[in-house]
Write an enzyme that holds these catalytic residues in place. Structure first.
Site, mmCIF file in Angstrom:
data_model
loop_
_atom_site.group_PDB
_atom_site.id
_atom_site.type_symbol
_atom_site.label_atom_id
_atom_site.label_comp_id
_atom_site.label_asym_id
_atom_site.label_seq_id
_atom_site.Cartn_x
_atom_site.Cartn_y
_atom_site.Cartn_z
ATOM 1 N N CYS A 47 0.812 -1.055 -0.071
ATOM 2 C CA CYS A 47 -0.013 -0.047 -0.242
ATOM 3 C C CYS A 47 0.842 1.162 0.041
ATOM 4 O O CYS A 47 0.110 2.489 -0.554
ATOM 5 C CB CYS A 47 -0.908 0.143 1.362
ATOM 6 S SG CYS A 47 0.036 0.122 2.796
ATOM 7 N N CYS A 52 -0.753 -1.706 5.683
ATOM 8 C CA CYS A 52 -1.243 -3.212 5.452
ATOM 9 C C CYS A 52 -0.049 -4.225 6.227
ATOM 10 O O CYS A 52 -0.240 -5.160 6.353
ATOM 11 C CB CYS A 52 -1.244 -3.556 3.909
ATOM 12 S SG CYS A 52 0.623 -3.565 3.110
ATOM 13 N N CYS A 55 5.358 -4.621 4.458
ATOM 14 C CA CYS A 55 6.600 -4.205 4.155
ATOM 15 C C CYS A 55 7.307 -4.365 5.511
ATOM 16 O O CYS A 55 8.316 -3.651 5.574
ATOM 17 C CB CYS A 55 6.563 -2.925 3.516
ATOM 18 S SG CYS A 55 5.837 -1.639 4.789
ATOM 19 N N CYS A 77 7.851 1.115 3.958
ATOM 20 C CA CYS A 77 7.358 2.002 2.944
ATOM 21 C C CYS A 77 7.269 3.397 3.509
ATOM 22 O O CYS A 77 7.393 4.272 2.903
ATOM 23 C CB CYS A 77 5.841 1.446 2.715
ATOM 24 S SG CYS A 77 4.737 1.506 3.692
ATOM 25 N N GLN A 116 -0.759 -18.687 2.320
ATOM 26 C CA GLN A 116 -1.789 -18.936 1.022
ATOM 27 C C GLN A 116 -0.970 -18.524 0.001
ATOM 28 O O GLN A 116 -0.005 -19.125 -0.705
ATOM 29 C CB GLN A 116 -3.045 -18.721 1.255
ATOM 30 C CG GLN A 116 -3.874 -19.764 2.445
ATOM 31 C CD GLN A 116 -5.346 -19.449 2.197
ATOM 32 O OE1 GLN A 116 -5.967 -18.984 1.226
ATOM 33 N NE2 GLN A 116 -5.884 -20.181 3.259
ATOM 34 N N CYS A 120 1.520 -11.600 2.228
ATOM 35 C CA CYS A 120 1.668 -10.917 3.458
ATOM 36 C C CYS A 120 2.793 -11.631 4.214
ATOM 37 O O CYS A 120 2.899 -11.274 5.429
ATOM 38 C CB CYS A 120 0.195 -10.890 4.056
ATOM 39 S SG CYS A 120 -0.254 -12.715 4.607
ATOM 40 N N LEU A 411 8.112 21.615 18.938
ATOM 41 C CA LEU A 411 7.592 21.144 20.054
ATOM 42 C C LEU A 411 8.521 20.415 20.911
ATOM 43 O O LEU A 411 9.029 19.490 20.295
ATOM 44 C CB LEU A 411 6.178 20.614 19.980
ATOM 45 C CG LEU A 411 5.522 19.909 20.732
ATOM 46 C CD1 LEU A 411 5.100 20.690 21.871
ATOM 47 C CD2 LEU A 411 4.409 18.947 20.412
ATOM 48 N N GLU A 1270 -15.186 -20.488 -3.786
ATOM 49 C CA GLU A 1270 -16.024 -19.326 -3.888
ATOM 50 C C GLU A 1270 -17.094 -19.562 -2.662
ATOM 51 O O GLU A 1270 -17.415 -18.237 -2.263
ATOM 52 C CB GLU A 1270 -16.672 -19.324 -5.381
ATOM 53 C CG GLU A 1270 -15.621 -18.939 -6.187
ATOM 54 C CD GLU A 1270 -16.453 -18.824 -7.497
ATOM 55 O OE1 GLU A 1270 -17.030 -19.670 -8.280
ATOM 56 O OE2 GLU A 1270 -16.554 -17.485 -8.123
HETATM 57 C C1 LIG Z 1 -1.614 3.607 8.833
HETATM 58 C C2 LIG Z 1 -1.673 4.624 9.788
HETATM 59 C C3 LIG Z 1 -2.625 4.512 10.833
HETATM 60 C C4 LIG Z 1 -2.865 5.517 11.727
HETATM 61 N N1 LIG Z 1 -3.775 5.389 12.783
HETATM 62 C C5 LIG Z 1 -4.000 6.343 13.832
HETATM 63 C C6 LIG Z 1 -5.002 6.304 14.755
HETATM 64 O O1 LIG Z 1 -5.664 5.147 14.769
HETATM 65 N N2 LIG Z 1 -5.048 7.276 15.383
HETATM 66 C C7 LIG Z 1 -4.300 8.186 15.414
HETATM 67 O O2 LIG Z 1 -4.369 9.332 16.446
HETATM 68 N N3 LIG Z 1 -3.476 8.361 14.651
HETATM 69 C C8 LIG Z 1 -3.190 7.400 13.822
HETATM 70 N N4 LIG Z 1 -2.198 7.549 12.737
HETATM 71 C C9 LIG Z 1 -1.361 8.795 12.698
HETATM 72 C C10 LIG Z 1 -0.179 8.743 13.513
HETATM 73 O O3 LIG Z 1 -0.237 8.721 15.040
HETATM 74 C C11 LIG Z 1 0.607 10.085 13.457
HETATM 75 O O4 LIG Z 1 0.911 10.033 11.986
HETATM 76 C C12 LIG Z 1 1.848 10.286 13.964
HETATM 77 O O5 LIG Z 1 1.724 10.378 15.581
HETATM 78 C C13 LIG Z 1 2.393 11.287 13.674
HETATM 79 O O6 LIG Z 1 3.887 11.326 14.279
HETATM 80 P P1 LIG Z 1 5.212 11.216 13.370
HETATM 81 O O7 LIG Z 1 6.354 11.239 14.340
HETATM 82 O O8 LIG Z 1 5.272 10.202 12.221
HETATM 83 O O9 LIG Z 1 5.092 12.449 12.585
HETATM 84 P P2 LIG Z 1 5.637 12.994 11.131
HETATM 85 O O10 LIG Z 1 5.064 12.478 10.199
HETATM 86 O O11 LIG Z 1 7.102 12.830 11.257
HETATM 87 O O12 LIG Z 1 5.397 14.620 11.209
HETATM 88 C C14 LIG Z 1 4.112 15.088 11.413
HETATM 89 C C15 LIG Z 1 4.046 16.539 11.380
HETATM 90 O O13 LIG Z 1 4.476 16.996 12.770
HETATM 91 C C16 LIG Z 1 5.434 17.839 12.914
HETATM 92 N N5 LIG Z 1 6.375 17.660 13.992
HETATM 93 C C17 LIG Z 1 6.722 16.375 14.325
HETATM 94 N N6 LIG Z 1 7.382 16.590 15.469
HETATM 95 C C18 LIG Z 1 7.513 18.109 15.643
HETATM 96 C C19 LIG Z 1 7.975 18.720 16.810
HETATM 97 N N7 LIG Z 1 8.899 17.931 17.600
HETATM 98 N N8 LIG Z 1 8.263 20.142 16.666
HETATM 99 C C20 LIG Z 1 7.309 20.564 15.477
HETATM 100 N N9 LIG Z 1 6.936 20.027 14.678
HETATM 101 C C21 LIG Z 1 6.850 18.677 14.593
HETATM 102 C C22 LIG Z 1 6.214 17.842 11.373
HETATM 103 O O14 LIG Z 1 6.814 18.825 11.077
HETATM 104 C C23 LIG Z 1 5.037 17.262 10.386
HETATM 105 O O15 LIG Z 1 4.208 18.503 9.968
HETATM 106 C C24 LIG Z 1 -2.011 6.711 11.906
HETATM 107 C C25 LIG Z 1 -0.967 6.749 10.918
HETATM 108 C C26 LIG Z 1 -0.881 5.801 10.046
HETATM 109 C C27 LIG Z 1 0.419 5.920 8.706
HETATM 110 S S1 FES Z 2 -1.510 -15.367 2.365
HETATM 111 FE FE1 FES Z 2 -2.216 -14.105 0.756
HETATM 112 S S2 FES Z 2 -2.382 -12.420 1.748
HETATM 113 FE FE2 FES Z 2 -1.803 -13.441 3.660
HETATM 114 S S1 FES Z 3 2.344 -0.846 5.020
HETATM 115 FE FE1 FES Z 3 1.449 -1.383 3.295
HETATM 116 S S2 FES Z 3 3.288 -1.473 1.986
HETATM 117 FE FE2 FES Z 3 4.143 -0.742 3.732
#
Ligand SMILES: Cc1cc2nc3c(=O)[nH]c(=O)nc-3n(C[C@H](O)[C@H](O)[C@H](O)COP(=O)(O)OP(=O)(O)OC[C@H]3O[C@@H](n4cnc5c(N)ncnc54)[C@H](O)[C@@H]3O)c2cc1C
Ligand code: FES
Ligand code: FES
Length: 1336
Positions: A47, A52, A55, A77, A116, A120, A411, A1270
């Site tokens: 994805c 998913c 990776c 990813c 299968q 995954c 922050l 199926e």
């Molecule tokens: C598949 C997936 C599922 C998710 N499910 C949920 C969920 O169920 N509930 C939920 O709450 N969240 C969910 N998230 C979101 C996830 O929690 C947030 O993306 C994550 O917390 C962001 O943190 P990061 O360090 O990855 O931020 P980054 O992606 O690295 O940064 C995000 C932003 O914050 C800024 N930033 C980060 N740290 C600082 C700092 N210290 N000072 C200033 N700016 C800063 C960056 O500049 C950027 O703009 C999901 C994300 C994904 C990809």
């Molecule tokens: S075995 Fe096919 S997706 Fe899990």
């Molecule tokens: S989580 Fe789907 S390819 Fe990375």
């Protein structure tokens, strides 16, 4: 301050090998690096957005704060390569291999049949491997948590758990509680009382032990590196992005002042998807993940300060410890945070994502801000100008993705206060799926009481998901201060909230009424929780009614366990005869080690190009012009293709129905392919495709829904009808008439491997090789031939395996192949096409939505005399396979019921949506569900339990005729039904459910059981054929080729079992390399549950021919080994190569006469499911499912049970959570796992029991087996009807009619809104000028 010097050498390790990368690309993620630069293709792309788990890899780093090496599972990813300084990456290849030594994780997932299609599997292996690195004897809860972020579309998860739970100590295993006095580990591997029935699908003997010495150690060099102070900036300049890693916090502050527009990238889980999937460009990014100062955690007397860069996993562990240390009263906030962190995303994301990123993403769907705001947290902000503090509250969020942080600010940390005495805190969230899904609405609520009283001193309520920013119910909170916590407060509070919290009708995500209801329901839950606690503290509060306590019990996520049983082969069967035994998938070990090769794992060919599609953004329009000049100017772009570049015919033909390869003059859906960009690499091709400018002139009409198509009378031909008896007469004789309708939404295939291929021109005589993910290689070959104007004998399609197909890789892949082949033809170079997940979902479409309108005549006793059903399917913009799918729906409309007068009409609606196509079940589930809905409604009207009405109407005579006059015996269907009733303890549980419902007002349970009769084979008779080629080589090894496609169902394994039986050689002597149009021509698609029937017979036939030729020699040289025999045969000039052929049945149907043997035979079954719903939120939990399936004499019970479970779990998705959204303009909005939820581990019933019917025979198919691919999808409908029963129970209790409509899927929104109550009634129906999404 002098600036640190710059270093641009990245040092990290992959699988113990040092990598020094001098030109690291800031835009490149680890996944692409592994697959393309390091040649490690075991890690898969599913994805690209963290959704998913395909990776998953393990990342190890030295943590200077804790002075330990941390091992964490992450999504490659989303892991930028540039962030890897000092890290050690372990991929599935670094864990073990079939060539050296397997790792027990790899061995056990394979041997437990947990792989299968295998796509995954490497991700699953890596999640489990990382867990074991951290905890060699995990609990079941640990396993559940570790796999929560890994999706599997094939297995239904249970076998994966079965394999992995062998790492648990038996006493720590059974977190689900004992059943029958036994731990699940003992129970699932036992022999049944009946001596020839087994529950042992794999055995744990001789499994490799876990051996930590096998693990790669953390490289000492990295340890030294990590302990040295960093003095240099790590800086990388890519084509478009510059990456800077500061040395410390001060440096970070300096850099942020210098580049105020540069984001601080930490976990990359918000930024990453935006940059890679949505094309957001940040010319400079500053990496904040290496700054210890951002990850510090400091405890003070009354609060904890957590660094903004702390990962959510670290926080969870920290808060769990705090709960223990501080005790329940002081740790209320931490309990609330842990509750949310447990289901927020998956483990990999939690390991990467940070609390700072979560807050600063300012996305109201993210969960933490509402909790932290209610807890009154303080933000520590730092910049070159100094430090400042700000409360985290609604004012901090200034808009969607906007905060009050200045662009030069960082922050630093967040203060989270301990709870004070008389402070109560609760959090709530409701999502499409209970885990690994963004919340629809989340809330954090806190109340403080005057000590020893129920008088409110302070109240704070925050909601996320009800507007573009965090919303505070300031007015409501203020009004309730000083009030007693009682019913009056509840009534006023909900009224105030209703007035204060508005969800605008234009809100992205729609669901306005539902979201508004959640606002009130959450408050009610909060009220109840607090009331209960006050009561426990002996405060004088109103009595809590026991039934109302059910509002509070949260659903527990459990690990799926199951019992399964199947009939053993007769004792007399030789041990060397594998047919009938649960042999492991032929490529299971290769799949678990990442050695299994899928099309995109094939190394690039010299000069290889990449093709990316240009698709229509309008639903119905004339193409005025196409301007590719901007795209062609992008470096690396080689050419642009459109209809005029097609050397042969620009069409894909299917039963005389042409479909354009490239739209030429007019587009008829959003997502239709107009052109394609060919470039040196995929990034360039993708970027350039976005630069192709197409101008359109809209055309009328344009419509998308079935209802609109009916209005426009827009239908494809042929329109079908089937009829038995005299329906009008039946209506006249009936006691009652019922009219209604049932709508079933579509479904996305979501095979884990997206569609694609590689086309390689051979440079001679127009020869072309295609390595393609196709379920129908012969059709792909044919379409490519027509498109290029080249004869089929010059085009060879190779299909080694598919990472899942489910019907979605039959038709559309032929178009993609034609385009890729055109690119190869035009450029003379190899061309690769790999659809991104979003494009795959947009272009290739999925299962047809159906609407059934019915009129039914029934008697007082529930027997149905007559039914007249009109089926409408949404076919989309072209016919594709829609008419055959409609035929299958009609042919299944009687299911297992003898309705004497039955009429079905089928109309395929022509709309302006991407064309719907085949999907496992092929119309069967829709046809069956609508008749089951009829039965259900009749039962409701009669006041009978639904099973009784089903039983009364069932075919029961020894010989019966279907409604299309096909003779069959329902004996085994009735046996399945009876056994299912018995094994599920249906009647007893029905009573329990009634008692449960009487005692629980806000939670209700329902149970449902259905029978199944499913036709096997193609109703287009000529497709019922199979072919094979078997070669024996002089060393005795055997190569089998056949026309089927291995896509996880185990067709190769079964073919080898069959060949082994006939040739009397061990399975290890036999190999299947690939499906190839050059070896076996003109093969039928692997579909209609008919693959093994056709191919198995053909393989048998070929092997028998060979054995016939060897017969004399065998008699003469009885002492010869197989190899000696083969050599002797060769010397005697006996051909050791034979083709096999199976001429299947001449099925057909005369639509004029409504009769004909449409199917070869029927597969039968029955399924019973129980669910529980939360009436306040619409959440539901699948409690238990029992399936009894008739697969005849199973060729391989493990594979067949795998198909049953996997199909059923796909059905869970179809009927309960998978919902596609289209905008009113016909644009698909759900284009990835973040928006579209297929079942994850948490959706599988903790008890999922599958029994293969014993003593079942099938005279028609190979070794008396039956097709099974199926049918089980339909069993997901038991959950739908059980949910409907549960809702009905709630409605009855509230004095409402239990006759209500519910369309499929039964999502949380629909469940909640159907459980009408005082809260739903408070929410006014919102008039919308334009809905956010439409039901197509
Ligand atoms: C598949 C997936 C599922 C998710 N499910 C949920 C969920 O169920 N509930 C939920 O709450 N969240 C969910 N998230 C979101 C996830 O929690 C947030 O993306 C994550 O917390 C962001 O943190 P990061 O360090 O990855 O931020 P980054 O992606 O690295 O940064 C995000 C932003 O914050 C800024 N930033 C980060 N740290 C600082 C700092 N210290 N000072 C200033 N700016 C800063 C960056 O500049 C950027 O703009 C999901 C994300 C994904 C990809
Ligand atoms: S075995 Fe096919 S997706 Fe899990
Ligand atoms: S989580 Fe789907 S390819 Fe990375």
């Amino acid at each position: 301050m002098s600036r640190p010097s710059v270093n641009n050498e990245l040092i990290f390790y992959i699988n113990g090998k040092k990598i020094v990368e001098k030109n690291a690309d800031p835009g490149e993620m680890l996944l692409a690096y592994l697959r393309r630069k390091a040649g490690l293709t075991g890690t898969k792309y599913g994805c690209g957005g963290g959704g998913c788990g395909a990776c998953t890899v393990m990342l190890s780093r030295y943590d200077p704060i804790k002075d330990i090496v941390l091992h964490e599972a992450v999504n490659a990813c989303l892991q930028p390569v540039c962030s890897l300084q000092g890290a050690a990456v372990v991929t599935v290849e670094g864990v073990g291999s079939t060539k050296t030594k397997l790792h027990p994780v790899q061995e056990r997932i394979a041997k437990a049949h947990g792989s299968q299609c295998g796509f995954c599997t490497p991700g699953m292996v890596m999640s489990m491997y990382t867990l074991l690195r951290n905890k060699p004897q995990p609990t079941m809860e640990d396993i559940r948590e570790s796999l929560g972020g890994n999706l599997c579309r094939c297995t239904g998860y249970r076998p994966i758990i079965d394999g992995f739970k062998t790492f648990c100590e038996a006493q720590t295993c059974c977190q689900n509680g004992e059943r029958n006095g036994k731990c699940c580990m003992e129970e699932s591997n036992c022999h049944n009382k009946e001596s020839d029935i087994s529950g042992e699908i794999f055995n744990m003997d001789n499994l490799l032990p876990l051996d930590p010495t096998q693990d790669l150690i953390f490289p000492p060099e990295l340890l030294l590196l990590a302990k040295q102070p960093r003095v240099e900036h790590l800086c990388f300049q890519g084509e478009r992005v510059k990456w800077i890693s500061p040395v410390d916090l001060n440096d970070l502050i300096e850099l942020k002042a210098e580049y105020p527009d540069a984001p601080i990238l930490v976990g990359n889980t918000t930024l990453g998807p935006k940059m890679t999937l949505k094309g957001t460009l940040h010319p400079v990014v500053i990496y904040g993940g290496d700054i210890p100062g951002l990850r510090a955690i400091k405890w003070a007397k009354n609060y904890v300060t957590v660094g903004a860069g702390c990962s959510l996993s670290v926080l969870k562990e920290t808060f769990l410890q705090a709960i223990q240390d501080l005790g329940p009263e002081k740790s209320k906030v931490y309990q609330a945070l842990v509750q949310t962190l447990q289901c927020l995303a998956g483990k990999q994301i939690r390991n990467m994502a940070t609390i700072g990123g979560n807050i600063l993403s300012a996305n109201p769907k993210y969960d933490l801000s509402s909790i932290l705001a209610a807890a009154k947290c303080t933000l520590h902000i730092i910049s070159k100008d100094g430090a400042r503090e700000m409360p985290l509250s609604e004012e901090f969020f200034t808009g969607f993705a906007k905060t009050a942080l200045r662009s030069d600010e960082i922050l630093l940390a967040i203060d989270i206060p301990h709870s004070k005495p008389w402070e109560f805190m609760s959090v709530f969230r409701q999502a499409q799926r209970r885990e690994f899904a963004f919340s629809i609405v989340n809330a954090g609520m806190k109340v403080v009481f005057r000590p020893d009283s129920n008088v409110v001193e302070h109240l704070d309520i925050f909601y996320g998901g009800v507007g573009p920013t965090l919303v505070r119910a300031r007015h409501t909170s203020k009004k309730l201060i000083g009030r007693q916590w009682d019913d009056k407060l509840l009534a006023e509070g909900t009224q105030l909230l209703e007035e204060e919290i508005t969800v605008p009708p234009t809100a992205p995500g729609g669901q306005e009424e539902y979201r508004k209801t959640l606002v009130l329901s959450f408050f009610f839950k909060f009220y109840m929780e607090v009331l209960l606690e006050l009561q426990e503290r002996k405060v004088d509060v109103i009595d809590l009614s026991l039934e109302y306590l059910s509002a509070l019990k949260p659903f527990k996520n459990e690990v799926p366990q199951g019992n399964y049983s199947f009939q053993l082969v007769p004792e007399a069967q030789s041990l060397s005869y594998p047919v009938g035994r649960p042999n492991v998938h032929q490529a299971g070990l290769q799949q678990a080690t990442g050695e299994a090769v899928y099309y995109d794992d094939i190394p690039s060919v010299k000069g290889e190009l990449f093709v990316s599609m240009v698709t229509s953004t309008r639903a119905h329009a004339k193409i005025i012009s196409i301007d590719a000049s901007a795209a062609l100017a992008i470096p690396g772009v080689v050419t642009f293709l459109s209809a005029k570049d097609v050397p042969g015919q620009n069409r894909r033909l299917w039963f005389n129905n042409p479909e354009e390869v490239f739209a030429e003059e007019e587009v008829i859906c959003v997502g239709q392919i107009i052109g394609a960009i060919v470039a040196e690499n995929r990034e360039q091709a993708k970027r350039a495709a976005e630069q192709v400018h197409v101008s359109y002139q809209d055309i009328q009409p344009v419509f998308f829904t079935i209802e609109e198509a009916i209005e426009h009378q827009s239908f494809f031909d042929p329109k079908r009808k089937l009829e038995r008896g005299n329906v009008e007469e039946g209506f006249e004789k009936a006691d009652h008439i019922l009219e209604g309708e049932m709508y079933m939404g579509g479904q996305e295939h979501f095979y884990m491997e997206t569609q694609g291929l590689i086309a390689i021109p051979k440079g001679e005589a127009e020869e072309l090789d295609l390595y393609v993910a196709s379920q129908h290689a012969a059709y792909t070959q044919e379409v490519v031939g027509i498109t290029l104007g080249i004869a089929s004998n010059k085009i060879t399609c190779h299909v080694k395996r598919l990472g899942g197909g489910f019907g979605g890789k039959v038709m559309k892949i032929a178009t993609l192949s034609a385009i890729t082949a055109t690119a190869a033809y035009k450029t003379g170079r190899a061309v690769r096409c790999v659809l991104e997940r979003g494009d795959d979902m947009l272009i290739t479409s999925g299962r047809h939505p159906f609407l059934g309108k019915y009129k039914v005549g029934y008697m007082n006793d529930g027997s149905i005399l007559a039914a007249d059903i009109t089926y409408y399917s949404n076919g989309g913009c072209t016919l594709d396979e829609s008419s055959f799918i409609m035929e299958k729906a009609l042919l299944h409309m009687d299911n297992g019921y003898k309705i004497p007068h039955l009429r079905g009409r089928g109309l395929v609606c022509k709309t302006y949506l991407p064309s719907y196509t085949a999907f496992r079940g092929f119309g069967g589930p829709q046809g069956l569900t609508i008749i089951e809905s009829v039965l259900h409604e009749v039962a409701v009207k009669c006041g009978w339990p639904a099973h009784k009405v089903r039983d009364i109407n069932m075919y029961k005579d020894e010989q019966c005729y279907t409604h299309h006059k096909q003779l069959f015996s329902p004996r085994d269907m009735v046996r399945c039904w009876d056994e299912c009733l018995e094994k599920s303890d249906y009647h007893q549980r029905l009573l329990h459910i009634q008692q449960f419902n009487a005692h629980n007002h806000w939670k209700k349970r329902g149970i449902s059981i259905v029978p199944l009769k499913f036709g096997i084979g193609f109703s287009k008779g000529f497709y019922n054929q199979g072919a094979a080629l078997v070669n024996i080589y002089k060393d005795g090894s055997v190569l089998v080729s056949h026309g089927g496609t291995e896509m996880g169902q185990g067709i190769n394994t079964k073919a080898i079992q069959i060949a082994s039986r006939i040739l009397k050689v061990p399975m290890s002597t036999i190999h299947i390399k690939e499906t190839c149009t050059g070896n076996v021509p003109n093969a039928a698609p692997s579909a209609a549950s008919f693959g093994t029937d056709a191919v198995g017979m053909a393989v048998k036939n070929a092997c028998e021919k060979l054995m016939g030729r060897l017969e004399t020699l065998i008699k003469k040289h009885s002492q010869y080994t197989w190899q000696q025999l083969v050599v002797e045969a060769y010397c005697q000039k006996i051909s050791l190569s034979a083709t096999g052929f199976f001429m299947g049945p001449h099925t057909s149907i005369d639509w004029e006469k409504s009769e004909g043997p449409a199917y070869y035979y029927f597969t039968f079954g029955a399924c019973c499911s129980e669910v529980e719903i939360d009436c306040l939120t619409g959440d539901h939990k699948n409690i238990r499912t029992d399936i009894v399936m008739d697969v005849g004499r199973s060729i391989n019970p493990a594979l067949d049970i795998g198909q049953v479970e996997g199909g059923f779990v796909q059905g869970i998705g179809l009927y309960t959570i998978e919902e596609l959204h289209f905008s009113p303009e016909g644009v698909l909005l759900t284009r990835g796992p973040s928006q579209y939820k297929m079942p994850a581990l948490c959706d599988v019933p903790p008890q999922l029991n599958v029994h293969l019917l014993s003593n079942a025979e099938n005279p028609y198919a190979i070794y008396s087996s039956k097709g099974i691919g199926e049918p089980p999808v339909f069993f997901g409908c038991t959950l739908f009807f059980a949910i409907k029963e549960a809702i009905a129970a709630a409605r009855r209790e509230r004095g409402l009619s239990d006759d209500f409509s519910l369309s499929s899927p039964a999502t949380a929104e629909k469940i909640r809104m159907a459980c009408e109550d005082c809260f739903t009634r408070m929410v006014p129906r919102i008039e919308k000028s334009k809905p956010w999404a439409i039901n197509v």
